[in-house]
Design a protein around this motif. Structure first.
Motif, PDB file in Angstrom:
ATOM      1  N   SER A   1       0.759  -1.314   0.111  1.00  0.00           N
ATOM      2  CA  SER A   1       0.137   0.089   0.074  1.00  0.00           C
ATOM      3  C   SER A   1       0.973   1.360  -0.101  1.00  0.00           C
ATOM      4  O   SER A   1       2.055   1.178   0.201  1.00  0.00           O
ATOM      5  CB  SER A   1      -0.691  -0.119   1.252  1.00  0.00           C
ATOM      6  OG  SER A   1      -0.146   0.118   2.409  1.00  0.00           O
ATOM      7  N   GLY A   2       0.153   2.257  -0.179  1.00  0.00           N
ATOM      8  CA  GLY A   2       1.015   3.719  -0.124  1.00  0.00           C
ATOM      9  C   GLY A   2       1.600   3.993   1.558  1.00  0.00           C
ATOM     10  O   GLY A   2       2.653   4.401   1.298  1.00  0.00           O
ATOM     11  N   ALA A   3       0.695   3.698   2.280  1.00  0.00           N
ATOM     12  CA  ALA A   3       1.149   4.187   3.638  1.00  0.00           C
ATOM     13  C   ALA A   3       2.463   3.086   4.017  1.00  0.00           C
ATOM     14  O   ALA A   3       3.601   3.893   4.412  1.00  0.00           O
ATOM     15  CB  ALA A   3       0.109   3.642   4.557  1.00  0.00           C
TER      16      ALA A   3
ATOM     17  N   ASN B   1       5.586   4.532   2.147  1.00  0.00           N
ATOM     18  CA  ASN B   1       5.954   5.741   2.795  1.00  0.00           C
ATOM     19  C   ASN B   1       6.711   5.302   4.386  1.00  0.00           C
ATOM     20  O   ASN B   1       7.423   6.075   4.856  1.00  0.00           O
ATOM     21  CB  ASN B   1       4.789   6.733   3.289  1.00  0.00           C
ATOM     22  CG  ASN B   1       4.489   7.161   2.061  1.00  0.00           C
ATOM     23  OD1 ASN B   1       5.363   7.552   1.184  1.00  0.00           O
ATOM     24  ND2 ASN B   1       3.206   7.761   1.720  1.00  0.00           N
TER      25      ASN B   1
ATOM     26  N   PHE C   1      -1.068  14.397   2.830  1.00  0.00           N
ATOM     27  CA  PHE C   1      -1.462  13.063   3.000  1.00  0.00           C
ATOM     28  C   PHE C   1      -0.474  12.143   2.900  1.00  0.00           C
ATOM     29  O   PHE C   1      -0.163  11.888   1.654  1.00  0.00           O
ATOM     30  CB  PHE C   1      -2.769  12.803   2.554  1.00  0.00           C
ATOM     31  CG  PHE C   1      -3.468  11.453   3.101  1.00  0.00           C
ATOM     32  CD1 PHE C   1      -4.406  11.538   4.090  1.00  0.00           C
ATOM     33  CD2 PHE C   1      -3.232  10.260   2.477  1.00  0.00           C
ATOM     34  CE1 PHE C   1      -4.581  10.352   4.738  1.00  0.00           C
ATOM     35  CE2 PHE C   1      -3.796   9.256   2.813  1.00  0.00           C
ATOM     36  CZ  PHE C   1      -4.480   9.198   4.254  1.00  0.00           C
ATOM     37  N   HIS C   2      -0.211  11.380   3.699  1.00  0.00           N
ATOM     38  CA  HIS C   2       0.832  10.345   3.587  1.00  0.00           C
ATOM     39  C   HIS C   2       0.407   8.837   4.027  1.00  0.00           C
ATOM     40  O   HIS C   2       1.097   7.939   3.920  1.00  0.00           O
ATOM     41  CB  HIS C   2       2.314  10.554   4.342  1.00  0.00           C
ATOM     42  CG  HIS C   2       2.902  11.908   3.869  1.00  0.00           C
ATOM     43  ND1 HIS C   2       3.245  11.702   2.320  1.00  0.00           N
ATOM     44  CD2 HIS C   2       3.011  13.196   4.454  1.00  0.00           C
ATOM     45  CE1 HIS C   2       3.788  12.917   2.358  1.00  0.00           C
ATOM     46  NE2 HIS C   2       3.401  13.872   3.355  1.00  0.00           N
ATOM     47  N   GLY C   3      -0.803   8.853   4.649  1.00  0.00           N
ATOM     48  CA  GLY C   3      -1.185   7.328   4.775  1.00  0.00           C
ATOM     49  C   GLY C   3      -1.959   7.182   6.572  1.00  0.00           C
ATOM     50  O   GLY C   3      -2.088   8.418   7.230  1.00  0.00           O
TER      51      GLY C   3
ATOM     52  N   GLU D   1       4.685  15.609  -1.419  1.00  0.00           N
ATOM     53  CA  GLU D   1       3.697  15.156  -2.429  1.00  0.00           C
ATOM     54  C   GLU D   1       4.290  16.266  -3.563  1.00  0.00           C
ATOM     55  O   GLU D   1       4.026  17.372  -3.227  1.00  0.00           O
ATOM     56  CB  GLU D   1       2.143  15.090  -2.137  1.00  0.00           C
ATOM     57  CG  GLU D   1       1.646  14.157  -1.265  1.00  0.00           C
ATOM     58  CD  GLU D   1       0.295  14.631  -0.813  1.00  0.00           C
ATOM     59  OE1 GLU D   1      -0.787  14.292  -1.285  1.00  0.00           O
ATOM     60  OE2 GLU D   1       0.223  15.353   0.392  1.00  0.00           O
TER      61      GLU D   1
ATOM     62  N   GLU E   1      -5.023  14.299  -1.444  1.00  0.00           N
ATOM     63  CA  GLU E   1      -6.081  14.353  -0.766  1.00  0.00           C
ATOM     64  C   GLU E   1      -6.605  16.079  -0.300  1.00  0.00           C
ATOM     65  O   GLU E   1      -7.827  16.150   0.214  1.00  0.00           O
ATOM     66  CB  GLU E   1      -5.727  13.697   0.538  1.00  0.00           C
ATOM     67  CG  GLU E   1      -5.580  12.318  -0.060  1.00  0.00           C
ATOM     68  CD  GLU E   1      -6.835  11.630  -0.569  1.00  0.00           C
ATOM     69  OE1 GLU E   1      -7.725  11.429  -0.140  1.00  0.00           O
ATOM     70  OE2 GLU E   1      -6.516  11.397  -1.808  1.00  0.00           O
TER      71      GLU E   1
ATOM     72  N   ASP F   1       6.407  11.575  -2.243  1.00  0.00           N
ATOM     73  CA  ASP F   1       5.330  10.757  -2.112  1.00  0.00           C
ATOM     74  C   ASP F   1       4.606  10.755  -3.489  1.00  0.00           C
ATOM     75  O   ASP F   1       3.821  11.682  -3.578  1.00  0.00           O
ATOM     76  CB  ASP F   1       4.598  10.913  -0.832  1.00  0.00           C
ATOM     77  CG  ASP F   1       3.257  10.020  -0.871  1.00  0.00           C
ATOM     78  OD1 ASP F   1       3.019   9.616  -1.811  1.00  0.00           O
ATOM     79  OD2 ASP F   1       2.690  10.195   0.176  1.00  0.00           O
TER      80      ASP F   1
ATOM     81  N   VAL G   1       2.416   8.371  -4.341  1.00  0.00           N
ATOM     82  CA  VAL G   1       1.463   7.413  -4.262  1.00  0.00           C
ATOM     83  C   VAL G   1       0.217   7.815  -4.989  1.00  0.00           C
ATOM     84  O   VAL G   1      -0.224   7.037  -5.733  1.00  0.00           O
ATOM     85  CB  VAL G   1       1.109   7.226  -2.917  1.00  0.00           C
ATOM     86  CG1 VAL G   1      -0.189   6.402  -2.638  1.00  0.00           C
ATOM     87  CG2 VAL G   1       2.281   6.527  -2.032  1.00  0.00           C
ATOM     88  N   GLN G   2      -0.296   8.973  -5.307  1.00  0.00           N
ATOM     89  CA  GLN G   2      -1.267   9.548  -5.883  1.00  0.00           C
ATOM     90  C   GLN G   2      -0.982   9.995  -7.273  1.00  0.00           C
ATOM     91  O   GLN G   2      -1.687   9.873  -8.339  1.00  0.00           O
ATOM     92  CB  GLN G   2      -1.930  10.509  -5.228  1.00  0.00           C
ATOM     93  CG  GLN G   2      -3.384  10.885  -5.704  1.00  0.00           C
ATOM     94  CD  GLN G   2      -4.449  11.450  -4.738  1.00  0.00           C
ATOM     95  OE1 GLN G   2      -5.100  12.185  -5.409  1.00  0.00           O
ATOM     96  NE2 GLN G   2      -4.404  11.064  -3.704  1.00  0.00           N
TER      97      GLN G   2
ATOM     98  N   LYS H   1      -1.290   2.933  -5.545  1.00  0.00           N
ATOM     99  CA  LYS H   1      -2.143   3.004  -6.137  1.00  0.00           C
ATOM    100  C   LYS H   1      -2.228   2.565  -7.727  1.00  0.00           C
ATOM    101  O   LYS H   1      -2.387   1.515  -7.984  1.00  0.00           O
ATOM    102  CB  LYS H   1      -2.614   4.667  -6.435  1.00  0.00           C
ATOM    103  CG  LYS H   1      -3.222   4.895  -4.727  1.00  0.00           C
ATOM    104  CD  LYS H   1      -3.684   6.450  -4.837  1.00  0.00           C
ATOM    105  CE  LYS H   1      -4.176   6.863  -3.371  1.00  0.00           C
ATOM    106  NZ  LYS H   1      -5.513   6.687  -3.089  1.00  0.00           N
TER     107      LYS H   1
END
Ligand SMILES: Cc1ncc(COP(=O)(O)O)c(C=O)c1O
Length: 385
Positions: free
Chosen positions: A94-96, A99, A127-129, A180, A185, A213, A215-216, A242
């Motif tokens: 997962s992203g969290a 991180n 937002f990091h998780g 990010e 988010e 980050d 992730v998104q 993601k």
């Protein structure tokens, strides 16, 4: 009564089938997915090559353990490193978790330099998780509320404000900056064009790691495979999740240079991380992005959506700002618009409301037909709000 914990508040709809940009619910109604499962299903639902990859791999090998070599994991690490200019990769689910790995690398970097209490600078509204370390890194009190004591040694600074970072240059305990490239988010907050270049320069001067980050923003969402490519820089640590799996759970933490040498056997791990199934799927995702020239579509459709919204909404007294990079878009209104979530659902469009912004993260494969449905529906919704 539901046997599920109450941490989600799902809308009154259940999807049972997906194809391309569309989802079908239990009543047989079709919805246009303007969110891609929050930036996950970039290549659309049930892409035939991905379905084939899953089916084939399920018939060959699902899981062994990281106690043995895993062919697809090694191939995926090589491919991602070649594409990102990074040196090595760790795979999570997962992203969290990606991180978490990045945060642990930053702490090891500090300890390697005899810093006992290494500090990481992160941004307000980031937002990091949802794990303890990543929610502590997150710059949003709502995400942290109720979970004290937080993991310490994160200092939150204003995003897109280079001086807010510079003032920590004389703090000998700072070891990294984690950001990010575009805050997702909190409503698609896009910094100044040279912000990341300036942050990287400060990091290099002070021997801090630059952790991005993505992730998104990663895997094509902004029109480049990685958003930092717009800045012509390479971070020390890069996190992904993601869109990398298009729906199968995978996270990745990539590192470069000194950051790539810090994990040693026993430093970190994950039972499921990087198993043959998810790595095969991620390899297929990267192949499709290249083969089908997906980034080109993201840039074209992103520009079309952004310009159309700007032109259609230019006289709206409700619109504060329209932001977008590739297929990551937000329209900020001057009022609460949470009611639009259900209003959009009634119009068979999935979108997200973040604060006072409508957020759109449509599949990277949308055509002009879907873009026009999104534009018309969102403009009607704003008119009626
Ligand atoms: C930038 C960013 N980092 C980390 C995460 C957490 O990812 P996950 O929910 O896969 O743990 C998210 C999720 O929205 C995100 O947008």
């Amino acid at each position: 009564m539901s046997y599920l914990m109450s941490n989600y508040a799902p809308l009154e709809v259940t999807f049972i089938k997906g194809e391309g940009c569309y989802l079908t619910d239990t009543k047989g109604d079709q919805y246009l997915d303007g969110l891609s499962g929050v930036s996950v299903v970039g290549l659309g639902h049930c892409h035939k090559d991905i379905t084939t990859a899953i089916q084939t791999q399920a018939g060959e090998l699902l899981h062994t353990s990281n106690w043995y070599h895993i062919q697809h994991q090694e191939a995926l690490a090589e491919k991602l490193c070649q594409l990102s200019n990074m040196d090595n990769a760790f795979f999570a689910n997962s992203g969290a978790e990606a991180n978490e790995a990045a945060i642990k690398i930053a702490r090891l970097h500090g300890h390697a330099n005899n810093i006992e209490n290494p500090i990481i600078l992160t941004a307000n509204q980031s937002f990091h998780g949802r794990t303890m370390a990543t929610l502590s890194a997150t710059g949003n009190p709502k995400v942290q509320s109720g979970f004290a004591p937080l993991v310490s040694e994160f200092i939150h600074v204003d995003f897109n404000n280079i001086d807010a970072i510079k003032i920590h240059a004389n703090n000998a305990n700072v070891v990294a900056v984690m950001l990010e490239p575009i805050q997702g988010e909190s409503g698609v907050i896009i910094p100044a064009d040279d912000y990341l270049n300036q942050v990287q320069a400060i990091c290099q001067t002070n021997d801090w790691l630059l952790i991005l980050d993505e992730v998104q923003t990663g895997i094509g969402r902004t029109g480049k495979l990685f958003a930092y490519e717009y800045n012509d820089i390479t971070p020390d640590v890069l996190t992904l999740a993601k869109g990398l799996g298009n729906g199968v759970p995978i996270g990745a933490c990539l590192a470069k240079g000194k950051a790539a040498k810090l994990f040693q056997p026993g430093s970190h791990g994950s039972t499921f991380g990087g198993n043959p199934l998810v790595c095969k799927v991620a390899l297929t995702v990267l192949e499709i992005i290249e083969k089908d020239n997906i980034l080109n579509n993201v840039i074209q459709m992103g520009e079309y959506l952004l310009l159309s919204f700007k032109s259609r909404l230019k006289n709206s007294d409700k619109v504060v700002e329209i932001r977008g990079k590739g297929l990551m878009l937000a329209i900020e209104l001057n009022q609460d618009c949470s009611s639009l979530l259900n209003a959009a659902l009634n119009k068979k469009l999935l979108l997200n409301i973040t604060g006072q912004s409508i957020r759109l993260l449509p599949p990277l494969i949308i055509t002009k037909t879907e873009a026009d449905i999104i534009i018309n529906t969102v403009c009607e919704l704003i008119d009626a709000v």
